[in-house]
Design an enzyme around this catalytic site. Structure first.
Site, mmCIF file in Angstrom:
data_model
loop_
_atom_site.group_PDB
_atom_site.id
_atom_site.type_symbol
_atom_site.label_atom_id
_atom_site.label_comp_id
_atom_site.label_asym_id
_atom_site.label_seq_id
_atom_site.Cartn_x
_atom_site.Cartn_y
_atom_site.Cartn_z
ATOM 1 N N CYS A 8 0.886 -0.933 -0.410
ATOM 2 C CA CYS A 8 0.091 -0.208 -0.140
ATOM 3 C C CYS A 8 0.581 1.454 0.278
ATOM 4 O O CYS A 8 2.001 0.577 -0.079
ATOM 5 C CB CYS A 8 -0.867 0.213 1.310
ATOM 6 N N ASN A 9 0.283 2.917 0.166
ATOM 7 C CA ASN A 9 0.814 3.628 0.465
ATOM 8 C C ASN A 9 1.119 3.725 1.519
ATOM 9 O O ASN A 9 1.269 5.604 1.928
ATOM 10 C CB ASN A 9 -0.096 4.575 -0.678
#
Length: 98
Positions: A8-9
């Site tokens: 993910c970020n």
């Protein structure tokens, strides 16, 4: 033990999804390790994984993540599953990939 990595970020939603996936896995008595890393952390991971799920906000990085995990199944989490933080459906997706 099967190892499922979410990329993910480094957002909070992914951490919540991981916890929901772990809860479902525990209810099913599955022997799995599920954790999340940012895209940059995942690129330098020195641990074997069985499956990689990518947050929909990183769909653009799919090919790069596949290159980082050659021979491993990699897929983008469905936007509805991610948005509703549905741990059961995310876990099912990972298990189907393996």
């Amino acid at each position: 033990m099967k190892k499922i990595l979410l990329v993910c970020n480094a957002g909070m939603s992914t951490s919540i999804l991981v916890e929901k996936m772990k809860k479902v896995a525990q209810q099913r008595e599955l022997d799995v390790k599920i954790w999340a890393l940012s895209n940059s952390e995942a690129a330098t991971l020195d641990e074997e994984v069985d499956c990689v799920l990518i947050g929909p906000q990183l769909k653009f990085a799919l090919n790069q993540v596949k290159e980082n995990f050659p021979g491993k199944p990699v897929a983008v989490i469905d936007m509805r599953v991610y948005g509703t933080i549905n741990g059961e459906k995310a876990l099912n997706q990972a298990l189907e990939l393996m």
